[in-house]
Scaffold this motif. Sequence first.
Motif, short mmCIF file in Angstrom:
data_model
loop_
_atom_site.label_atom_id
_atom_site.label_comp_id
_atom_site.label_asym_id
_atom_site.label_seq_id
_atom_site.Cartn_x
_atom_site.Cartn_y
_atom_site.Cartn_z
N UNK A 121 0.86 -1.19 0.00
CA UNK A 121 0.00 0.00 0.00
C UNK A 121 0.90 1.23 0.00
N UNK A 122 0.27 2.42 -0.01
CA UNK A 122 1.08 3.63 0.02
C UNK A 122 1.66 3.89 1.41
N UNK A 123 1.21 3.17 2.43
CA UNK A 123 1.74 3.38 3.78
C UNK A 123 2.59 2.22 4.29
N UNK A 124 2.77 1.16 3.49
CA UNK A 124 3.60 0.05 3.94
C UNK A 124 3.34 -1.21 3.15
N UNK A 125 3.80 -2.33 3.74
CA UNK A 125 3.65 -3.63 3.08
C UNK A 125 3.16 -4.66 4.09
N UNK A 126 2.25 -5.50 3.64
CA UNK A 126 1.74 -6.59 4.48
C UNK A 126 2.56 -7.84 4.22
N UNK A 156 7.93 3.75 7.10
CA UNK A 156 9.09 4.29 7.82
C UNK A 156 10.03 3.19 8.30
N UNK A 157 9.61 1.94 8.23
CA UNK A 157 10.42 0.81 8.70
C UNK A 157 10.90 -0.07 7.55
N UNK A 158 10.73 0.39 6.30
CA UNK A 158 11.14 -0.42 5.14
C UNK A 158 12.65 -0.37 4.93
N UNK A 159 13.24 0.82 5.05
CA UNK A 159 14.67 0.98 4.80
C UNK A 159 15.22 2.11 5.64
N UNK A 160 16.54 2.17 5.77
CA UNK A 160 17.15 3.22 6.57
C UNK A 160 17.42 4.49 5.76
N UNK A 161 16.84 4.58 4.58
CA UNK A 161 16.88 5.79 3.76
C UNK A 161 15.44 6.23 3.53
N UNK A 162 15.26 7.45 3.00
CA UNK A 162 13.90 7.94 2.75
C UNK A 162 13.21 7.07 1.71
N UNK A 163 12.01 6.64 2.04
CA UNK A 163 11.23 5.79 1.13
C UNK A 163 10.04 6.60 0.64
N UNK A 164 10.05 6.94 -0.63
CA UNK A 164 8.93 7.67 -1.23
C UNK A 164 7.84 6.68 -1.63
N UNK A 191 18.25 5.03 -6.40
CA UNK A 191 17.95 6.38 -6.84
C UNK A 191 16.66 6.34 -7.64
N UNK A 192 15.95 7.43 -7.59
CA UNK A 192 14.68 7.52 -8.29
C UNK A 192 14.86 8.29 -9.58
N UNK A 193 14.12 7.93 -10.59
CA UNK A 193 14.21 8.62 -11.88
C UNK A 193 13.76 10.06 -11.76
N UNK A 194 12.86 10.35 -10.82
CA UNK A 194 12.35 11.71 -10.69
C UNK A 194 13.01 12.46 -9.53
N UNK A 195 14.20 12.06 -9.15
CA UNK A 195 14.93 12.71 -8.07
C UNK A 195 15.72 13.87 -8.66
N UNK A 196 15.24 15.10 -8.39
CA UNK A 196 15.86 16.27 -9.00
C UNK A 196 16.80 17.00 -8.05
#
Length: 142
Positions: free
Chosen positions: A17-22, A36-44, A90-95
């Motif tokens: 989902x947009x807020x996590x994973x089951x 917020x618990x998926x990775x130790x970097x920002x998760x968009x 890295x994200x393709x839309x990371x400006x």
Amino acid sequence: MSIEVGSVVEGVVTGITNFGAFVELPGGKVGLIHISEVADVYVRDVKDFLKEQDKVKVKVLSVDERGKIGLSIKQLQQASSNSAPPPRRTHANDHRRPNRFNSVTFEDKLNKFLKDSDERLSDLKKNTDSKRGGRGGARRAE
């Protein structure tokens, strides 16, 4: 097998989902990895890190009285910090600029802002005066 806080278990991602994973855990129980618990970097977007049917090792953070299970991949990675950190995606839309310490100083930015601001203000005054008939205030005599 009982799910206890602090234990490490393996499960299968069953939904994103947009807020996590089951994640389906042993014994048929389902827990949630919050974004917020998926990775130790920002998760968009969780889909950048996980997909359905992925097998994941997770740490159990909480089990409430209603049976909701909170899970974390991030805390499991931090616990094994002696291993190499996972590669950052890295994200393709990371400006963002790759180097945040660039040669433009605060004073340069401030001077540019003030110059742009003065130009906009003078343009605004010109437009406002022309709408008011701002040609020196000459009025018709009746």
